[in-house]
Design an enzyme around this catalytic site. Sequence first.
Site, short mmCIF file in Angstrom:
data_model
loop_
_atom_site.label_atom_id
_atom_site.label_comp_id
_atom_site.label_asym_id
_atom_site.label_seq_id
_atom_site.Cartn_x
_atom_site.Cartn_y
_atom_site.Cartn_z
N ASP A 124 -42.92 -6.79 24.29
CA ASP A 124 -43.64 -6.47 25.62
C ASP A 124 -45.11 -5.98 24.98
O ASP A 124 -45.31 -5.09 24.51
CB ASP A 124 -43.12 -5.27 26.46
CG ASP A 124 -43.52 -5.13 27.62
OD1 ASP A 124 -44.59 -5.63 27.83
OD2 ASP A 124 -42.84 -4.61 28.69
N CYS A 150 -39.39 -10.63 33.80
CA CYS A 150 -39.84 -9.62 32.83
C CYS A 150 -39.70 -8.19 33.59
O CYS A 150 -39.09 -8.06 34.57
CB CYS A 150 -41.07 -9.81 31.89
SG CYS A 150 -42.43 -9.88 33.03
N ASN A 207 -43.94 -8.01 35.56
CA ASN A 207 -44.19 -9.45 36.06
C ASN A 207 -45.86 -9.25 35.98
O ASN A 207 -46.56 -9.95 37.07
CB ASN A 207 -43.82 -9.53 37.63
CG ASN A 207 -43.90 -10.90 38.28
OD1 ASN A 207 -44.13 -11.14 39.38
ND2 ASN A 207 -44.15 -12.00 37.27
N CYS A 267 -47.28 -9.38 32.48
CA CYS A 267 -47.53 -9.76 31.11
C CYS A 267 -46.73 -11.30 30.81
O CYS A 267 -47.36 -12.23 30.80
CB CYS A 267 -47.34 -8.77 30.20
SG CYS A 267 -48.28 -7.26 30.26
N ARG A 268 -45.47 -11.02 30.59
CA ARG A 268 -44.87 -11.78 30.03
C ARG A 268 -44.28 -13.20 30.85
O ARG A 268 -44.61 -14.16 30.61
CB ARG A 268 -43.38 -11.35 28.94
CG ARG A 268 -43.85 -10.52 27.91
CD ARG A 268 -42.67 -9.77 27.33
NE ARG A 268 -42.21 -8.80 28.44
CZ ARG A 268 -40.99 -7.86 28.26
NH1 ARG A 268 -40.49 -8.16 27.28
NH2 ARG A 268 -40.84 -7.11 29.27
N SER A 269 -43.83 -12.67 31.79
CA SER A 269 -43.02 -13.38 32.78
C SER A 269 -44.25 -14.36 33.38
O SER A 269 -43.96 -15.64 33.80
CB SER A 269 -41.97 -13.27 33.86
OG SER A 269 -42.38 -12.17 34.76
P1 4NP Z 1 -44.29 -7.38 31.45
O1 4NP Z 1 -44.80 -5.89 30.69
O2 4NP Z 1 -42.70 -6.74 31.52
O3 4NP Z 1 -44.28 -8.09 30.29
O4 4NP Z 1 -44.85 -7.55 32.58
C1 4NP Z 1 -44.75 -4.62 31.41
C2 4NP Z 1 -45.75 -4.29 32.19
C3 4NP Z 1 -45.88 -3.10 33.01
C4 4NP Z 1 -44.89 -2.18 32.55
C5 4NP Z 1 -44.18 -2.29 31.71
C6 4NP Z 1 -43.90 -3.66 31.01
N1 4NP Z 1 -45.03 -1.08 33.37
O5 4NP Z 1 -44.09 -0.07 32.82
O6 4NP Z 1 -45.73 -0.75 33.96
#
Ligand code: 4NP
Length: 156
Positions: free
Chosen positions: A125, A8, A11, A13-15
């Site tokens: 997200d 994702c 790294n 939340c989702r993955s």
């Molecule tokens: P993820 O979510 O891709 O599901 O881990 C996010 C976590 C942090 C950020 C973006 C998406 N960020 O911009 O910090």
Amino acid sequence: MIRVLFVCLGNICRSPMAEAVFRDLVEKEGLKDQFIIDSAGLGGWHVGQGAHKGTREILKKYNISGEGLVARRMSQDDLDAFDYIIAMDDENIAGIEQLRKEHQQAQVAKLLDFVHDTDVSNVPDPYYTGNFEYVYELVTKGCQSLLEKIKQDHHL
Ligand code: 4NP
């Protein structure tokens, strides 16, 4: 070994949620010894951090271990080190394809490509939506369908 990498953006939340859910399914089916399962992010903002509180809480709620989840950034070498690279959304796919060199053969797909009874094709997200419960529902469906596909591919 069947090597699966969930990807994702951050790294956190989702993955990592998909990594934990997929590992849990694989363990419950007694296939643990046949898999290497990991996750990574396309951005480097959270490298070295544990999973987001929302992801940790949802895993705990459903009694799934979130142990050992530490954010790292995806590298070009991952396209040699893994057989299946599973993205959460179209933006992730674009980021992965930018890293890929011509000779690299890893299969790249979106998690929800494997789910046929849904209109949703991207895992939204939760870093922005806050809806970890909905993400868990989609991730679980995706991981179940992905495991069925891999079992067919490998005659397991
Ligand atoms: P993820 O979510 O891709 O599901 O881990 C996010 C976590 C942090 C950020 C973006 C998406 N960020 O911009 O910090």
